[in-house]
Design a protein around this motif. Structure first.
Motif, PDB file in Angstrom:
ATOM      1  N   GLU A 161       7.226   0.900  -5.193  1.00  0.00           N
ATOM      2  CA  GLU A 161       6.568  -0.257  -4.585  1.00  0.00           C
ATOM      3  C   GLU A 161       5.977  -1.210  -5.621  1.00  0.00           C
ATOM      4  OE1 GLU A 161       7.720   2.330  -1.809  1.00  0.00           O
ATOM      5  OE2 GLU A 161       6.237   2.912  -3.331  1.00  0.00           O
ATOM      6  N   ASP A 162       5.890  -0.766  -6.853  1.00  0.00           N
ATOM      7  CA  ASP A 162       5.397  -1.621  -7.931  1.00  0.00           C
ATOM      8  C   ASP A 162       6.509  -2.447  -8.575  1.00  0.00           C
ATOM      9  OD1 ASP A 162       3.259   1.090  -8.769  1.00  0.00           O
ATOM     10  OD2 ASP A 162       2.624  -0.824  -7.871  1.00  0.00           O
ATOM     11  N   THR A 163       7.717  -2.287  -8.086  1.00  0.00           N
ATOM     12  CA  THR A 163       8.823  -3.123  -8.566  1.00  0.00           C
ATOM     13  C   THR A 163       8.529  -4.574  -8.249  1.00  0.00           C
ATOM     14  OG1 THR A 163      10.468  -1.367  -8.358  1.00  0.00           O
ATOM     15  CG2 THR A 163      11.268  -3.652  -8.255  1.00  0.00           C
ATOM     16  N   ALA A 164       8.556  -5.412  -9.282  1.00  0.00           N
ATOM     17  CA  ALA A 164       8.163  -6.815  -9.108  1.00  0.00           C
ATOM     18  C   ALA A 164       8.433  -7.578 -10.395  1.00  0.00           C
ATOM     19  CB  ALA A 164       6.679  -6.915  -8.765  1.00  0.00           C
ATOM     20  N   VAL A 165       8.301  -8.888 -10.309  1.00  0.00           N
ATOM     21  CA  VAL A 165       8.239  -9.716 -11.510  1.00  0.00           C
ATOM     22  C   VAL A 165       6.761  -9.870 -11.859  1.00  0.00           C
ATOM     23  CG1 VAL A 165       8.768 -11.927 -12.574  1.00  0.00           C
ATOM     24  CG2 VAL A 165      10.361 -10.935 -10.911  1.00  0.00           C
ATOM     25  N   TYR A 166       6.408  -9.544 -13.071  1.00  0.00           N
ATOM     26  CA  TYR A 166       5.024  -9.581 -13.519  1.00  0.00           C
ATOM     27  C   TYR A 166       4.809 -10.798 -14.418  1.00  0.00           C
ATOM     28  CZ  TYR A 166       4.301  -4.909 -11.673  1.00  0.00           C
ATOM     29  OH  TYR A 166       4.183  -3.836 -10.830  1.00  0.00           O
ATOM     30  N   TYR A 167       3.735 -11.529 -14.112  1.00  0.00           N
ATOM     31  CA  TYR A 167       3.425 -12.743 -14.846  1.00  0.00           C
ATOM     32  C   TYR A 167       2.049 -12.644 -15.504  1.00  0.00           C
ATOM     33  CZ  TYR A 167       7.085 -14.950 -11.983  1.00  0.00           C
ATOM     34  OH  TYR A 167       8.263 -15.274 -11.369  1.00  0.00           O
ATOM     35  N   CYS A 168       1.987 -13.153 -16.706  1.00  0.00           N
ATOM     36  CA  CYS A 168       0.718 -13.399 -17.380  1.00  0.00           C
ATOM     37  C   CYS A 168       0.450 -14.899 -17.276  1.00  0.00           C
ATOM     38  CB  CYS A 168       0.837 -12.972 -18.834  1.00  0.00           C
ATOM     39  SG  CYS A 168      -0.532 -13.472 -19.890  1.00  0.00           S
ATOM     40  N   ALA A 169      -0.761 -15.253 -16.930  1.00  0.00           N
ATOM     41  CA  ALA A 169      -1.095 -16.668 -16.793  1.00  0.00           C
ATOM     42  C   ALA A 169      -2.543 -16.887 -17.194  1.00  0.00           C
ATOM     43  CB  ALA A 169      -0.864 -17.129 -15.358  1.00  0.00           C
TER      44      ALA A 169
END
Length: 121
Positions: free
Chosen positions: A90-98
């Motif tokens: 469920e943690d599958t995702a695109v991760y962004y730093c901003a």
């Protein structure tokens, strides 16, 4: 011109820890000048704020992820790091730093390109 570059693995095994690093460069920007957040977007879903580290060094986390998330910074390297423990599919995702000067992540000026992360054995 502020540039934000992410680095980290694209595949993580279940139960393992994801570690992503965001490196800030450009002008007078440093990792402790702006506020920085980690945000993720699961497939087919909207953006989810995970947590932030303010320019003061204070950290804030989403209640749903607080027990598994750690955000830190290394000012000597101008880096902000995310650790997400006990990963599940469920943690599958695109991760962004901003980051930016606003305390609201939705108004941040500087976004990294995003790191697709898949949780799978």
């Amino acid at each position: 011109q502020v540039q934000v570059q992410e680095s980290g693995p694209g595949l993580v095994a279940p139960s393992q820890t994801l570690s992503l690093t965001c490196t800030v460069s450009g002008g007078s920007a440093t990792s402790n000048y702006f506020h920085w957040s980690w945000i993720r977007q699961p497939p087919g879903k909207g953006l989810e704020w995970m947590g932030a580290i303010r320019n003061s060094g204070s950290t804030y986390y989403s209640p749903s992820l607080k027990s598994r998330t750690s955000i830190s910074r290394d000012t000597s390297k101008n880096q902000v790091t995310l650790q997400l423990h006990s990963m599940t599919p469920e943690d599958t995702a695109v991760y962004y730093c901003a980051g930016g000067g606003d305390t609201s992540w939705s108004r941040y000026d500087y976004w990294a390109q995003g790191t697709p992360v898949t949780v799978s054995s």
